[in-house]
Design a protein around this motif. Structure first.
Motif, PDB file in Angstrom:
ATOM      1  N   GLU A  10      22.279   8.021 -47.051  1.00 23.63           N
ATOM      2  CA  GLU A  10      21.116   8.710 -47.587  1.00 23.63           C
ATOM      3  C   GLU A  10      19.886   8.346 -46.759  1.00 23.63           C
ATOM      4  O   GLU A  10      19.716   7.207 -46.357  1.00 23.63           O
ATOM      5  N   MET A  19      18.990  18.491 -55.764  1.00 23.77           N
ATOM      6  CA  MET A  19      20.355  18.247 -56.220  1.00 23.77           C
ATOM      7  C   MET A  19      20.941  19.510 -56.831  1.00 23.77           C
ATOM      8  O   MET A  19      20.251  20.241 -57.538  1.00 23.77           O
ATOM      9  N   ARG A  20      22.223  19.725 -56.538  1.00 24.45           N
ATOM     10  CA  ARG A  20      22.953  20.785 -57.224  1.00 24.45           C
ATOM     11  C   ARG A  20      23.700  20.135 -58.376  1.00 24.45           C
ATOM     12  O   ARG A  20      24.414  19.141 -58.196  1.00 24.45           O
ATOM     13  N   LEU A  22      26.535  19.901 -60.990  1.00 28.38           N
ATOM     14  CA  LEU A  22      27.929  20.317 -61.053  1.00 28.38           C
ATOM     15  C   LEU A  22      28.514  19.982 -62.420  1.00 28.38           C
ATOM     16  O   LEU A  22      27.927  19.215 -63.187  1.00 28.38           O
ATOM     17  N   GLN A  26      28.294  15.679 -62.693  1.00 26.88           N
ATOM     18  CA  GLN A  26      28.269  15.333 -61.278  1.00 26.88           C
ATOM     19  C   GLN A  26      27.092  16.028 -60.622  1.00 26.88           C
ATOM     20  O   GLN A  26      26.553  17.004 -61.136  1.00 26.88           O
ATOM     21  N   ARG A  27      26.697  15.510 -59.470  1.00 26.79           N
ATOM     22  CA  ARG A  27      25.619  16.134 -58.710  1.00 26.79           C
ATOM     23  C   ARG A  27      25.905  16.015 -57.224  1.00 26.79           C
ATOM     24  O   ARG A  27      26.647  15.137 -56.784  1.00 26.79           O
ATOM     25  N   TYR A  28      25.305  16.909 -56.469  1.00 27.87           N
ATOM     26  CA  TYR A  28      25.484  16.945 -55.022  1.00 27.87           C
ATOM     27  C   TYR A  28      24.108  17.063 -54.383  1.00 27.87           C
ATOM     28  O   TYR A  28      23.329  17.957 -54.744  1.00 27.87           O
ATOM     29  N   THR A  29      23.794  16.165 -53.455  1.00 32.00           N
ATOM     30  CA  THR A  29      22.513  16.225 -52.764  1.00 32.00           C
ATOM     31  C   THR A  29      22.564  17.329 -51.728  1.00 32.00           C
ATOM     32  O   THR A  29      23.325  17.267 -50.773  1.00 32.00           O
ATOM     33  N   VAL A  30      21.759  18.351 -51.940  1.00 36.73           N
ATOM     34  CA  VAL A  30      21.712  19.491 -51.029  1.00 36.73           C
ATOM     35  C   VAL A  30      20.839  19.168 -49.830  1.00 36.73           C
ATOM     36  O   VAL A  30      21.219  19.403 -48.692  1.00 36.73           O
TER      37      VAL A  30
END
Length: 71
Positions: A10, A19-20, A22, A26-30
């Motif tokens: 990071e 963040m997306r 999910l 859960q999350r995903y760093t865009v």
């Protein structure tokens, strides 16, 4: 495709994160940004072209894993 784990470091010089969100919490760093205005602009772009997806802008400070303190 192989089952290799990809380590992504990071970039905490850019504390604003997009963040997306999910399923199953859960999350995903865009993307990461230097300022909130850039993150909000990118969020508006993604909302227009991916209306089904959920995104959130947040201020993400690094945490020291050993002591659980902010760096």
């Amino acid at each position: 495709m192989t089952n290799q784990e990809i380590l992504i470091t990071e970039d905490y010089t850019r504390p604003w994160a997009l963040m997306r969100l999910l399923p199953k919490c859960q999350r995903y760093t865009v993307a990461r940004f230097f300022n909130r205005q850039d993150a909000d602009n990118h969020l508006r772009f993604l909302d227009r072209y991916m209306p089904e997806a959920k995104f959130e802008v947040l201020f993400d400070l690094p945490v020291n894993q050993d002591t659980n303190q902010l760096l």
